[in-house]
Write a protein that holds these residues in place. Structure first.
Motif, mmCIF file in Angstrom:
data_model
loop_
_atom_site.group_PDB
_atom_site.id
_atom_site.type_symbol
_atom_site.label_atom_id
_atom_site.label_comp_id
_atom_site.label_asym_id
_atom_site.label_seq_id
_atom_site.Cartn_x
_atom_site.Cartn_y
_atom_site.Cartn_z
ATOM 1 N N GLU A 140 -3.370 4.910 -2.389
ATOM 2 C CA GLU A 140 -4.399 5.107 -1.356
ATOM 3 C C GLU A 140 -4.594 3.894 -0.450
ATOM 4 O OE1 GLU A 140 -5.410 8.153 -0.959
ATOM 5 O OE2 GLU A 140 -4.334 8.685 -2.779
ATOM 6 N N ALA A 141 -3.908 2.797 -0.672
ATOM 7 C CA ALA A 141 -4.022 1.633 0.218
ATOM 8 C C ALA A 141 -3.007 1.751 1.351
ATOM 9 C CB ALA A 141 -3.803 0.341 -0.553
ATOM 10 N N GLY A 142 -3.329 1.150 2.509
ATOM 11 C CA GLY A 142 -2.481 1.254 3.672
ATOM 12 C C GLY A 142 -1.743 -0.033 3.989
ATOM 13 N N TYR A 175 -0.393 -0.168 -4.493
ATOM 14 C CA TYR A 175 -1.740 0.368 -4.666
ATOM 15 C C TYR A 175 -1.815 1.795 -4.117
ATOM 16 C CZ TYR A 175 -2.824 -4.683 -4.790
ATOM 17 O OH TYR A 175 -2.843 -6.022 -5.070
ATOM 18 N N ASP A 200 -7.630 -3.637 1.565
ATOM 19 C CA ASP A 200 -8.073 -2.436 0.855
ATOM 20 C C ASP A 200 -8.361 -2.728 -0.615
ATOM 21 O OD1 ASP A 200 -7.787 -0.883 3.145
ATOM 22 O OD2 ASP A 200 -5.715 -0.320 2.678
ATOM 23 N N ARG A 201 -7.618 -3.665 -1.206
ATOM 24 C CA ARG A 201 -7.781 -4.015 -2.617
ATOM 25 C C ARG A 201 -7.912 -5.537 -2.768
ATOM 26 N NH1 ARG A 201 -7.973 0.713 -2.406
ATOM 27 N NH2 ARG A 201 -6.943 2.296 -3.693
ATOM 28 N N GLY A 251 0.838 -1.188 0.000
ATOM 29 C CA GLY A 251 0.000 0.000 0.000
ATOM 30 C C GLY A 251 0.877 1.243 0.000
ATOM 31 N N TYR A 270 -2.712 -2.722 5.381
ATOM 32 C CA TYR A 270 -3.469 -3.928 5.024
ATOM 33 C C TYR A 270 -3.952 -3.776 3.577
ATOM 34 C CZ TYR A 270 -3.338 -5.208 9.931
ATOM 35 O OH TYR A 270 -2.915 -5.559 11.191
ATOM 36 N N SER A 271 -2.987 -3.649 2.683
ATOM 37 C CA SER A 271 -3.317 -3.368 1.281
ATOM 38 C C SER A 271 -4.183 -4.454 0.665
ATOM 39 C CB SER A 271 -2.031 -3.198 0.473
ATOM 40 O OG SER A 271 -1.231 -4.370 0.519
ATOM 41 N N ASP A 312 1.009 3.074 3.270
ATOM 42 C CA ASP A 312 1.418 2.286 4.429
ATOM 43 C C ASP A 312 2.391 3.101 5.273
ATOM 44 O OD1 ASP A 312 2.398 0.425 6.254
ATOM 45 O OD2 ASP A 312 2.629 -1.171 4.775
#
Length: 256
Positions: free
Chosen positions: A232-234, A230, A240-241, A204, A236-237, A207
């Protein structure tokens, strides 16, 4: 199918799906359990694979280690697990803390492929804010018992811990807190060049726990590595995706 195994006095609960000849070991991050990794485990499951999704010792329904383990001891436990289950040349999937174990395992064992998802293992850059928060706490642990006595000092130190510690640290048992303090400071950068298996990095870009710079170091140091990130993913990508992650994992493992 749910199973339990005991190794060296530690009981580990894990799920097994599939009956194919290609073994896949899935390892979650700190404070999580096998169910957290369901998206990744399901993506790796087909007629050719047998997927072992673990509750690592000290998490989920598995018991805690009797001693303060570092990453090496966790890896030794997984190596013993693989021997007992007659697992050879596995695919490894590790998120965060589970990624640490995957790195050490793959650096000294034959592995089919490795998937590191927002993995830990690179020594973090510390800000001045971090040191201003952590070092007074460390100093208090050593000095206050001599000044105030053990009982009074323990109460003050616990208040400081609850105020400054991370959520994972606060929620852990005393034993797991000690283990966490040990493993988070282990830098595994020197092992990355020893990973010979093709390696997929999923990250992410937002992250903050294991920032994207860590992924770029891993991509550079692991001989056969590729990075998928990804926006905007953090941390826990994969949550999120989920759909994108499942597709990427299936493609990397050549699963239809």
């Amino acid at each position: 199918m749910e199973r339990t195994i005991e190794i060296g006095g530690v009981k580990m609960r894990y799920d097994v799906e599939g009956s194919g000849q290609r073994p896949v070991i899935v390892m979650h991050g700190w404070g999580c359990k096998a169910s957290t990794m369901a998206i990744l485990a399901n993506a790796a499951t087909d007629s050719t694979t047998t997927v072992y999704n673990l509750d690592l010792p000290g998490f989920g329904e598995s018991t805690e280690p009797a001693e303060v383990w570092g990453v090496d001891m966790y890896t030794k436990f997984i190596e013993d697990f693989a021997k007992m289950e007659r697992i050879e040349n596995p695919v490894l999937i590790g998120h965060s803390f589970g990624g640490r174990i995957a790195i050490v395992f793959a650096s000294r064992n034959k592995t089919d492929r490795v998937i590191l998802v927002d993995a830990a293992g690179i020594k973090p850059r510390r800000s001045m804010k971090y040191y201003l928060k952590v070092y007074p706490f460390k100093a208090a642990k050593h000095i206050l018992p001599y000044i105030l006595g053990k009982n009074r000092a323990s109460k003050i130190i616990e208040k400081m811990r609850n105020k400054s510690g991370s959520t994972d640290y606060k929620q852990a048992s005393p034993k797991m807190r000690t283990i966490m303090s040990r493993v988070v400071n282990e830098d595994l950068t020197h092992l990355l060049h020893l990973i010979k298996a093709p390696t997929l990095l999923i990250w992410g870009e937002k992250d903050t726990a294991t920032p994207l710079r860590d992924a770029k170091i891993m991509e550079r140091e692991i001989p056969d590595a590729g990075l998928v990130s990804y926006p905007e993913a953090g941390h826990y990508s994969f949550l999120d995706r989920p759909g994108q992650t499942a597709a990427v994992v299936k493609s990397f493992l050549n699963i239809k």
